[in-house]
Write a protein that holds these residues in place. Structure first.
Motif, PDB file in Angstrom:
ATOM      1  N   GLU A   9      18.105 -41.102 -43.639  1.00 24.13           N
ATOM      2  CA  GLU A   9      18.381 -40.072 -42.413  1.00 24.13           C
ATOM      3  C   GLU A   9      19.779 -39.136 -42.968  1.00 24.13           C
ATOM      4  N   GLN A  10      20.219 -39.349 -43.877  1.00 24.03           N
ATOM      5  CA  GLN A  10      21.248 -38.591 -44.238  1.00 24.03           C
ATOM      6  C   GLN A  10      20.647 -37.420 -45.362  1.00 24.03           C
ATOM      7  N   ILE A  11      19.727 -37.615 -45.896  1.00 25.14           N
ATOM      8  CA  ILE A  11      18.829 -36.900 -46.791  1.00 25.14           C
ATOM      9  C   ILE A  11      18.165 -35.731 -46.169  1.00 25.14           C
ATOM     10  N   ALA A  12      17.465 -36.243 -45.244  1.00 22.98           N
ATOM     11  CA  ALA A  12      16.552 -35.227 -44.532  1.00 22.98           C
ATOM     12  C   ALA A  12      15.939 -35.941 -43.126  1.00 22.98           C
ATOM     13  N   GLN A  13      15.248 -35.102 -42.338  1.00 20.42           N
ATOM     14  CA  GLN A  13      14.635 -35.608 -41.166  1.00 20.42           C
ATOM     15  C   GLN A  13      13.568 -36.562 -41.308  1.00 20.42           C
ATOM     16  N   VAL A  14      13.539 -37.806 -40.758  1.00 21.26           N
ATOM     17  CA  VAL A  14      12.635 -38.918 -40.950  1.00 21.26           C
ATOM     18  C   VAL A  14      11.721 -39.087 -39.842  1.00 21.26           C
ATOM     19  N   VAL A  15      10.567 -39.166 -40.193  1.00 17.70           N
ATOM     20  CA  VAL A  15       9.658 -39.672 -38.982  1.00 17.70           C
ATOM     21  C   VAL A  15       9.005 -41.253 -39.578  1.00 17.70           C
ATOM     22  N   TRP A  16       9.272 -42.232 -38.292  1.00 19.72           N
ATOM     23  CA  TRP A  16       8.912 -43.427 -38.881  1.00 19.72           C
ATOM     24  C   TRP A  16       7.635 -43.979 -38.382  1.00 19.72           C
ATOM     25  N   ILE A  17       6.552 -44.274 -39.263  1.00 20.80           N
ATOM     26  CA  ILE A  17       5.460 -45.186 -38.833  1.00 20.80           C
ATOM     27  C   ILE A  17       5.768 -46.612 -38.171  1.00 20.80           C
ATOM     28  N   ASP A  18       5.612 -46.590 -36.903  1.00 21.52           N
ATOM     29  CA  ASP A  18       5.719 -47.722 -36.317  1.00 21.52           C
ATOM     30  C   ASP A  18       4.984 -49.266 -37.020  1.00 21.52           C
ATOM     31  N   GLU A  19       5.557 -50.064 -37.838  1.00 25.44           N
ATOM     32  CA  GLU A  19       4.649 -50.706 -38.419  1.00 25.44           C
ATOM     33  C   GLU A  19       4.553 -52.218 -37.572  1.00 25.44           C
ATOM     34  N   GLU A  20       5.413 -52.153 -36.431  1.00 25.73           N
ATOM     35  CA  GLU A  20       5.307 -52.954 -35.403  1.00 25.73           C
ATOM     36  C   GLU A  20       3.790 -53.234 -34.546  1.00 25.73           C
ATOM     37  N   SER A  21       3.524 -51.903 -34.527  1.00 25.41           N
ATOM     38  CA  SER A  21       2.177 -51.774 -33.439  1.00 25.41           C
ATOM     39  C   SER A  21       1.060 -51.126 -34.526  1.00 25.41           C
ATOM     40  N   ILE A  22       1.179 -50.740 -35.762  1.00 25.53           N
ATOM     41  CA  ILE A  22       0.243 -50.548 -36.648  1.00 25.53           C
ATOM     42  C   ILE A  22       0.297 -51.090 -37.999  1.00 25.53           C
ATOM     43  N   ASN A  23      -0.820 -51.720 -38.345  1.00 28.54           N
ATOM     44  CA  ASN A  23      -0.892 -52.472 -39.436  1.00 28.54           C
ATOM     45  C   ASN A  23      -1.479 -51.474 -40.521  1.00 28.54           C
ATOM     46  N   THR A  24      -0.572 -51.104 -41.475  1.00 28.99           N
ATOM     47  CA  THR A  24      -0.985 -50.045 -42.450  1.00 28.99           C
ATOM     48  C   THR A  24      -1.844 -50.584 -43.211  1.00 28.99           C
TER      49      THR A  24
ATOM     50  N   GLY B  61      14.913 -33.004 -52.725  1.00 27.57           N
ATOM     51  CA  GLY B  61      14.993 -32.169 -51.830  1.00 27.57           C
ATOM     52  C   GLY B  61      14.066 -32.090 -50.577  1.00 27.57           C
ATOM     53  N   PRO B  62      13.492 -33.099 -49.824  1.00 24.36           N
ATOM     54  CA  PRO B  62      12.483 -32.869 -48.940  1.00 24.36           C
ATOM     55  C   PRO B  62      12.888 -32.277 -47.648  1.00 24.36           C
ATOM     56  N   ASN B  63      11.860 -31.610 -46.715  1.00 19.99           N
ATOM     57  CA  ASN B  63      12.323 -31.248 -45.658  1.00 19.99           C
ATOM     58  C   ASN B  63      11.877 -32.161 -44.643  1.00 19.99           C
ATOM     59  N   LEU B  64      11.083 -33.186 -45.016  1.00 16.58           N
ATOM     60  CA  LEU B  64      10.584 -34.098 -44.137  1.00 16.58           C
ATOM     61  C   LEU B  64      10.286 -35.489 -45.029  1.00 16.58           C
ATOM     62  N   ILE B  65      10.720 -36.655 -44.401  1.00 13.79           N
ATOM     63  CA  ILE B  65      10.402 -37.982 -44.826  1.00 13.79           C
ATOM     64  C   ILE B  65       9.864 -38.657 -44.099  1.00 13.79           C
ATOM     65  N   ILE B  66       8.481 -39.469 -44.557  1.00 12.31           N
ATOM     66  CA  ILE B  66       7.812 -40.369 -43.901  1.00 12.31           C
ATOM     67  C   ILE B  66       8.094 -41.701 -44.438  1.00 12.31           C
ATOM     68  N   ALA B  67       8.492 -42.445 -43.398  1.00  8.72           N
ATOM     69  CA  ALA B  67       8.847 -43.808 -43.754  1.00  8.72           C
ATOM     70  C   ALA B  67       8.249 -44.870 -42.829  1.00  8.72           C
ATOM     71  N   GLY B  68       8.372 -46.112 -43.460  1.00  7.73           N
ATOM     72  CA  GLY B  68       7.778 -47.240 -42.440  1.00  7.73           C
ATOM     73  C   GLY B  68       8.860 -48.036 -41.662  1.00  7.73           C
TER      74      GLY B  68
ATOM     75  N   SER C 246       7.074 -41.213 -33.274  1.00  8.48           N
ATOM     76  CA  SER C 246       7.920 -41.906 -34.403  1.00  8.48           C
ATOM     77  C   SER C 246       8.614 -43.350 -33.802  1.00  8.48           C
ATOM     78  N   ALA C 247       8.669 -44.188 -34.591  1.00 12.61           N
ATOM     79  CA  ALA C 247       9.193 -45.497 -34.184  1.00 12.61           C
ATOM     80  C   ALA C 247      10.285 -45.229 -33.451  1.00 12.61           C
ATOM     81  N   GLY C 248      10.687 -45.997 -32.284  1.00 11.75           N
ATOM     82  CA  GLY C 248      12.060 -45.477 -31.692  1.00 11.75           C
ATOM     83  C   GLY C 248      12.061 -44.384 -30.852  1.00 11.75           C
ATOM     84  N   GLY C 249      11.069 -43.706 -30.808  1.00 14.23           N
ATOM     85  CA  GLY C 249      11.234 -42.461 -29.740  1.00 14.23           C
ATOM     86  C   GLY C 249      10.542 -41.314 -30.666  1.00 14.23           C
ATOM     87  N   GLY C 250      10.049 -40.334 -29.821  1.00  9.21           N
ATOM     88  CA  GLY C 250       9.667 -39.149 -30.300  1.00  9.21           C
ATOM     89  C   GLY C 250      10.320 -38.224 -31.147  1.00  9.21           C
TER      90      GLY C 250
END
Length: 338
Positions: A155-170, A136-143, A57-61
């Protein structure tokens, strides 16, 4: 004696059942993929369905404790990359309005219909935070860049995993994103299968179209009041993947890519791919409808040689594996010499 025989038979049955249920450890093969493709996940079959798991996840695992049952996409760029996975419930942010959307196309609709629950939590690239909270998601996937402005709210709604758009061109590296999503869901094998299928289609298509090498191919995006030349770096799965030849472009090409019929006649490609953005609703207008009535259009090399190909531009020129797989198969079929 009877008790002893019963215990032996029971032990044998349990052993047989366990062997039958063990997953296949054969890793998916590798091959050429779209530009910027990620390497095949190592020992994917051994990591599938194992939770808790630590993921990138962007910023750390980030550690995902349980398999997420309800997954929301805050980034509109990820819709197609989520659809191929086996998931009971998803909430998506769309790059377009839900009405008359490409989700109704014959390529995407079967994927949408397989979900037990499919919710729209945003349209026109904008997340509807109220709809997301209600889902009401369990997990949010964000850029990491796309959704930076609403980071705290997500991050107040649910756990978020961040796609690192600095290193990956979606836009050009969807295989890397698909691999990541597979790791979030515990479905690395499914991700590897998608990437492998795409690479195999490219390889076979390149062989079939080898006789077309040297013949120029131009892709244009057709809208109701404008036509745009697609930039080659957004079409690497076709140009590089299938070995297609770029045309020589006009020095007077506008910076925004918009092209006139006269400009198209200057380029005059051997093959012309028309990516319509009204493909699922033929009643909508397209500028090329008017062009086709003119003598300039009829004089184009691709028109005279009957080498003009129409396809769904939202899919083929889009961001994900389903649309680009459709694009590959459509172009190969259209350009292959019978």
């Amino acid at each position: 004696m009877f008790a002893m025989i019963f215990m032996i038979l029971l032990a044998a049955a349990c052993s047989s059942s366990q062997q039958a249920q063990e997953p296949n450890d054969t890793a998916a093969g590798s091959g050429d993929t779209a530009a910027g493709a990620a390497a095949q996940p190592k020992e994917a079959s051994k990591t599938d369905d194992t939770f808790p798991r630590k993921v990138e996840s962007a910023g750390g695992g980030v550690t995902i404790e349980k398999r997420p049952q309800k997954v929301a996409l805050a980034s509109w760029q990820l819709v197609e990359m989520m659809l191929p996975f086996d998931q009971p419930s998803v909430g998506v942010t769309l790059p377009f309005a839900a009405a008359n959307s490409v989700l109704e196309s014959e390529q995407l609709k079967p994927h949408v219909d397989k979900f037990k629950e499919f919710k729209i939590v945003g349209e026109g690239t904008k997340v509807n935070l109220e709809a997301l909270l209600s889902y009401g998601p369990n997990l949010i996937i964000a850029g990491s860049k796309t959704n930076l402005a609403i980071k705290e709210q997500l991050e107040q709604i649910a756990q978020v995993v961040w796609i690192d758009e600095e290193s990956i061109n979606t836009r050009t590296e969807w295989p890397k994103v698909v691999s990541l999503i597979g790791s979030f869901l515990g479905q690395e094998k499914r991700a590897a299968e998608l990437i492998e299928k795409f690479a195999a289609t490219q390889k076979a298509g390149k062989q079939k179209l080898a006789v077309r090498q040297g013949e120029s191919v131009l892709f244009v995006q057709v809208r109701d009041k404008a036509v745009y030349v697609m930039q080659p770096n957004t079409l690497l799965p076709y140009y590089d993947g299938l070995g297609l030849t770029l045309p020589k472009t006009s020095e007077n090409m506008p910076a925004n890519g918009q092209i006139t019929l006269e400009g198209l006649s200057v380029i005059n490609p051997d093959h012309l791919v028309l990516g319509y953005f009204n493909y699922t609703n033929k009643s909508l207008a397209a500028l090329t409808d008017e062009w086709e009535k003119s003598e300039v259009w009829k004089s184009l090399k691709a028109v005279k040689e009957k080498q003009v190909y129409a396809l769904n531009g939202e899919l083929a020129m889009g961001l994900g594996p389903i649309g680009q797989q459709y694009g590959l198969e459509s172009i190969i079929k259209a350009m292959e010499k019978k």
